[in-house]
Enzyme design. Structure first.
Site, PDB file in Angstrom:
ATOM      1  CG  ASP A 174      -2.007  -1.045   1.127  1.00  0.00           C
ATOM      2  OD1 ASP A 174      -2.841  -0.930   0.217  1.00  0.00           O
ATOM      3  OD2 ASP A 174      -2.018  -1.966   1.944  1.00  0.00           O
ATOM      4  CE1 TYR A 175       1.858   4.080   4.979  1.00  0.00           C
ATOM      5  CE2 TYR A 175       1.765   1.710   5.370  1.00  0.00           C
ATOM      6  CZ  TYR A 175       1.452   2.999   5.754  1.00  0.00           C
ATOM      7  OH  TYR A 175       0.729   3.225   6.903  1.00  0.00           O
TER       8      TYR A 175
END
Length: 404
Positions: A174-175
């Site tokens: 996600d990051y």
């Protein structure tokens, strides 16, 4: 809250509408906000971003939200309703970027898809993040970070051969995707604003694609050598020696020699120059063939020194090594302090709290933390009055109808 700097960031003047939820796309919007973009986060009335309900907590207070939504304004708006859709379109007409992560077709069903919004702003840039992208046979599937990590091939590589594969202990993909969101946004803005034939456009990315892009070694090795890399701890298969080693006083460190010149320095530091002419160790290619033997020699040597002594000794010889830091170690580390990697801000209910600082550091137009993650709907009046020009009576009517 005291700003880190009074200077305007490099993205000052750019307005972004953040329709996304949870981590990947919102993190990208946060990075853009750190560098001066005006980010208006649009949330469902009464509910807000689901990240508001995600741990950790202190009492009832979510601790991720202040950082993940910093430098954003919160506008509640029900996009299921035609009145909410019309307000969004009015905002789009005065904005540069829309970031969203709904399943493909969702915004189109609400009459606010890319083609709908482009009619009110031909220069609009839309960043679209989904689990598997807007196209392909899997595009309809629900997408979350941990399954996307497994789908990408990343999870297959991690763990010990005699145990199940392991997923990252936090939402890594996600990051990584959030960084791609920020990269894509600035790239699209540059094309639109700095090139002669610049136009608005939409950008399509799947969560799994962003981490898959980082594994070129996996693709080429299978393509050219037919190798299916199996899971293993550390950097086995790339560099030798490499891995996790325990010091005399029981601490863990990571040491890696990614080049022969680095190994030369390590051999000198260990007083093992004989390894430089030994046919088992004199190049990385042959050391990889004797990986366990090479790592074993290093492990035995590391155990003869305490952590701080080892760190100083190898630093003096220019050998890359690091202690495996806990968050407590990080809070006490002088490098983190010198780089302002952890900063202190004010929270309306928690008082002083710490969060990660701004990365990277610009010499002339540094980023800043202008506000922490806002309470739900905190900026309704500001956005609707100052940007769209609604009256207080119109806003009150929208509240009564639960549009905002």
């Amino acid at each position: 809250m005291k700003n880190q700097t009074e200077k305007k960031g490099p993205l000052d003047g750019i307005r972004i509408l953040d329709l996304s939820t949870m981590i990947a796309a919102p993190y990208g919007a946060t990075l853009l906000g750190d560098f001066g973009a005006e980010v208006i986060k649009i949330e469902m009335p009464g509910k807000g971003d689901t990240l508001r309900g995600m741990g950790p907590f202190k009492g009832d207070e979510p601790l991720r939200w202040p950082t993940m939504a910093r430098n954003k304004k919160s506008l509640t708006l029900d996009l299921h309703d035609e009145a909410g859709q019309n307000i969004l379109k009015q905002l789009v007409a005065k904005s540069d970027v829309v970031i969203e992560n709904f399943r493909p077709g969702t915004l189109e069903n609400w009459n606010v898809g890319y083609e709908d919004l482009k009619k009110v702003n031909d220069n609009l840039i839309m960043i679209r993040v989904t689990g598997y992208g807007q196209t392909g046979p899997y595009s309809h599937k629900a997408g979350f970070g941990t399954p996307a990590t497994a789908f990408s091939g990343f999870t297959y590589l991690h763990g010990f051969t005699d145990r199940p594969p392991i997923s990252p202990s936090f939402s890594l993909v996600d990051y990584i995707t959030g960084i791609h969101v920020a990269f894509a946004t600035t790239t699209a803005l540059y094309h639109r604003d700095a090139t002669e034939d610049g136009v608005g456009q939409y950008v399509d990315m799947g969560l799994y694609e962003t981490v898959f892009r980082m594994m070129e070694f996996l693709v080429t090795d299978y393509d050219q050598n037919g190798i299916i890399k199996e899971r293993s701890p550390g950097l086995s298969g790339h560099s030798s020696p490499a891995g996790t080693f325990q010091t005399k006083d029981g601490h863990w460190v990571v040491l890696v020699t990614s080049s022969d010149r680095t190994f030369d320095r390590l051999a000198e530091a260990m007083d093992r120059k004989d390894m430089l002419t030994d046919e088992r160790f004199h190049t990385n290619a042959v050391r990889l063939q004797h990986f366990e033997l090479t790592n074993g020699i290093v492990a035995d040597w590391v155990k003869t020194k305490n952590r701080d002594e080892l760190q100083k000794h190898l630093d003096d010889f220019g050998v890359p090594i690091s202690p495996i830091n806990s968050i407590e170690d990080i809070f006490n580390d002088q490098q983190f302090k010198a780089r302002e990697n952890i900063v202190e801000v004010e929270h309306p209910r928690l008082g002083k709290m710490k969060m990660p600082g701004i990365v990277p550091k610009f010499s002339e137009t540094p980023g800043s933390i202008r506000n922490i993650g806002p309470d739900l709907g905190a900026n309704n009046e500001e956005v609707l009055i100052e940007i769209i020009g609604l009256t207080e009576e119109e806003i009150e009517d929208l509240k009564n109808k639960k549009i905002i």
